[in-house]
Design a protein around this motif. Structure first.
Motif, mmCIF file in Angstrom:
data_model
loop_
_atom_site.group_PDB
_atom_site.id
_atom_site.type_symbol
_atom_site.label_atom_id
_atom_site.label_comp_id
_atom_site.label_asym_id
_atom_site.label_seq_id
_atom_site.Cartn_x
_atom_site.Cartn_y
_atom_site.Cartn_z
ATOM 1 N N THR A 27 0.851 -1.185 0.000
ATOM 2 C CA THR A 27 0.000 0.000 0.000
ATOM 3 C C THR A 27 0.893 1.244 0.000
ATOM 4 N N PRO A 28 0.321 2.416 -0.300
ATOM 5 C CA PRO A 28 1.135 3.640 -0.254
ATOM 6 C C PRO A 28 1.829 3.853 1.090
ATOM 7 N N GLU A 29 1.125 3.593 2.175
ATOM 8 C CA GLU A 29 1.747 3.771 3.485
ATOM 9 C C GLU A 29 2.903 2.793 3.678
ATOM 10 N N GLN A 30 2.715 1.545 3.260
ATOM 11 C CA GLN A 30 3.783 0.558 3.392
ATOM 12 C C GLN A 30 5.003 0.940 2.557
ATOM 13 N N VAL A 31 4.750 1.504 1.384
ATOM 14 C CA VAL A 31 5.864 1.938 0.543
ATOM 15 C C VAL A 31 6.662 3.040 1.237
ATOM 16 N N MET A 32 5.978 4.001 1.813
ATOM 17 C CA MET A 32 6.682 5.090 2.482
ATOM 18 C C MET A 32 7.525 4.575 3.643
ATOM 19 N N TYR A 33 6.963 3.672 4.435
ATOM 20 C CA TYR A 33 7.699 3.167 5.591
ATOM 21 C C TYR A 33 8.825 2.217 5.193
ATOM 22 N N ALA A 34 8.765 1.680 3.981
ATOM 23 C CA ALA A 34 9.813 0.768 3.524
ATOM 24 C C ALA A 34 11.043 1.494 2.993
ATOM 25 N N GLN A 35 10.969 2.808 2.793
ATOM 26 C CA GLN A 35 12.053 3.526 2.135
ATOM 27 C C GLN A 35 13.407 3.433 2.847
ATOM 28 N N PRO A 36 13.483 3.632 4.155
ATOM 29 C CA PRO A 36 14.811 3.522 4.789
ATOM 30 C C PRO A 36 15.473 2.166 4.560
ATOM 31 N N GLN A 37 14.686 1.093 4.647
ATOM 32 C CA GLN A 37 15.251 -0.244 4.451
ATOM 33 C C GLN A 37 15.679 -0.447 3.002
ATOM 34 N N LEU A 38 14.840 -0.023 2.039
ATOM 35 C CA LEU A 38 15.200 -0.174 0.635
ATOM 36 C C LEU A 38 16.478 0.597 0.299
ATOM 37 N N LEU A 39 16.608 1.785 0.869
ATOM 38 C CA LEU A 39 17.805 2.567 0.591
ATOM 39 C C LEU A 39 19.039 1.940 1.234
ATOM 40 N N ARG A 40 18.905 1.425 2.442
ATOM 41 C CA ARG A 40 20.030 0.732 3.070
ATOM 42 C C ARG A 40 20.450 -0.477 2.239
ATOM 43 N N GLN A 41 19.476 -1.225 1.722
ATOM 44 C CA GLN A 41 19.791 -2.379 0.887
ATOM 45 C C GLN A 41 20.497 -1.945 -0.401
ATOM 46 N N SER A 42 20.054 -0.846 -0.975
ATOM 47 C CA SER A 42 20.678 -0.355 -2.206
ATOM 48 C C SER A 42 22.126 0.026 -1.965
ATOM 49 N N LEU A 43 22.381 0.722 -0.888
ATOM 50 C CA LEU A 43 23.748 1.132 -0.581
ATOM 51 C C LEU A 43 24.615 -0.071 -0.243
ATOM 52 N N ALA A 44 24.046 -1.009 0.528
ATOM 53 C CA ALA A 44 24.813 -2.202 0.911
ATOM 54 C C ALA A 44 25.120 -3.074 -0.296
ATOM 55 N N GLY A 45 24.318 -2.981 -1.345
ATOM 56 C CA GLY A 45 24.519 -3.812 -2.523
ATOM 57 C C GLY A 45 25.557 -3.286 -3.495
ATOM 58 N N LEU A 46 26.072 -2.076 -3.274
ATOM 59 C CA LEU A 46 27.095 -1.544 -4.163
ATOM 60 C C LEU A 46 28.405 -2.319 -3.993
ATOM 61 N N LYS A 47 29.093 -2.513 -5.095
ATOM 62 C CA LYS A 47 30.368 -3.237 -5.055
ATOM 63 C C LYS A 47 31.392 -2.446 -4.233
ATOM 64 N N PRO A 48 32.365 -3.149 -3.651
ATOM 65 C CA PRO A 48 33.423 -2.443 -2.913
ATOM 66 C C PRO A 48 34.202 -1.501 -3.822
#
Length: 349
Positions: A75-96
């Motif tokens: 839902t829209p609310e779930q998407v908003m609350y998921a943003q910090p985790q999605l961004l952390r995953q994106s940053l953690a997934g970058l190659k060294p």
């Protein structure tokens, strides 16, 4: 009593009007309409030659702003609350980071969730820049119904968080940031940031300049692919900065719209020029010539893409190219319509 009643009614009417116009920092962007390809457009130029300035907001189709929202999933609310985790995953997934040579950190920002053309470019950029080898690290911020569960939103807040995140990984004196923003732009050069019904702030030239003041980078490349995007040049120009825009401050760019897979600038600079050279400036000059040919062919007012080369950035980019690999070319293809199963943070799309 009559005066009090009239005042109360006027106040209520004002509140209703505010709710009606919407929640954006720049509500006039809601009037942007999907462009129609000119009847004389040919296959030599990207489909959908119309300007982003002619785009129409289709929010009237759904009083709740959910016309483009997926019927299943978050839902829209779930998407908003998921943003910090999605961004952390994106940053953690970058190659060294590759030590001993300049690295390039790319953030692709697809602002308008109402048209797939911007998602297509953001997803393609992550595949394209990977061809330059392990010194390139790409993070995608994207507004699109097909990406809500696995890509962080392209929002003001996420952009700041992404800049902060990649800066902590970079070697400040060597590494280069590349920010590629693709969306609609209005006559005051403000970029459309939209994923209805989420209340996302718009980003104008002074806004982006202020963001970079809070999150400074010694070396950066900022590419703004939108109508009237030349308005970003005065606010962003400076030492160590390369600014590329798809149009002059008072001109439209072309190739957006629901009937287009890639914009004129995206096809010319990303898909064509950068598939032949890793030099961003050479690629821009090639793209500008090709775009001019397409616009002349389609009888369009020239968009006149702009470039500003700050002191030192050309030399630093040359150092990066010297240490980068150059793999096979990457043919453009539209992004899949359904989310893929890869984790949100991987360099691979």
């Amino acid at each position: 009593m009559r005066i009090v009643l009239i005042a109360l009614l006027a106040f209520a009417a004002g509140v209703l009007a505010m709710l009606t116009v919407g929640h954006y920092r720049t509500p006039e962007l809601n009037a942007l309409a999907p462009a129609q390809a000119p009847a004389h457009a040919t296959s030599a130029s990207p489909a959908g030659a119309a300007s982003a300035a002619d785009a129409a907001d289709d929010s009237d189709d759904d009083d709740n702003g959910l016309a483009n929202w997926p019927s299943n999933g978050m839902t829209p609310e779930q998407v908003m609350y998921a943003q910090p985790q999605l961004l952390r995953q994106s940053l953690a997934g970058l190659k060294p980071r590759v030590s001993g040579k300049p690295n390039l950190y790319v953030i692709a920002f697809a602002g308008d969730g109402g048209e797939d053309v911007f998602r297509n470019e953001a997803e393609f950029s992550s595949r394209l820049f990977a061809r330059f080898g392990p010194t390139v690290h790409t993070l995608v911020l994207e507004n699109n119904p097909a990406a809500l569960s696995h890509r962080p939103l392209a929002s003001w807040s996420n952009l700041e968080a992404a800049l902060e995140g990649v800066s902590s990984m970079m070697k400040p004196d060597e590494d280069i940031l590349l920010l590629y923003m693709t969306t609609h732009g209005d006559h005051d050069s403000t970029l459309l940031v939209d994923m209805d019904p989420l209340p996302l702030d718009q980003i104008g030239p002074p806004d982006l300049a202020d963001i970079f003041k809070k999150h400074p980078f010694k070396w950066k490349v900022v590419v703004v692919n939108a109508c009237y995007s030349g308005g970003f040049v005065p606010d962003l120009r400076g030492s160590g900065t390369l600014v590329l825009t798809a149009a002059r401050e008072d001109r439209s760019s072309f190739g957006c719209g629901s009937d287009s897979d890639i914009t004129y600038f995206g096809k010319a600079w990303l898909a064509n020029a950068l598939n032949g050279t890793p030099d961003f400036i050479v690629a821009f000059n090639q793209a500008r010539e090709q775009i001019a040919q397409w616009e002349q062919q389609d009888k369009l007012t020239p968009s006149e893409p702009q470039i500003d080369i700050g002191a030192g950035i050309a030399e630093q980019l040359a150092k990066w190219r010297h240490g980068a690999a150059e793999g096979a070319s990457v043919p453009f293809a539209p992004a899949p319509s359904l989310p893929h199963v890869a984790a949100a943070g991987t360099d691979a799309p």
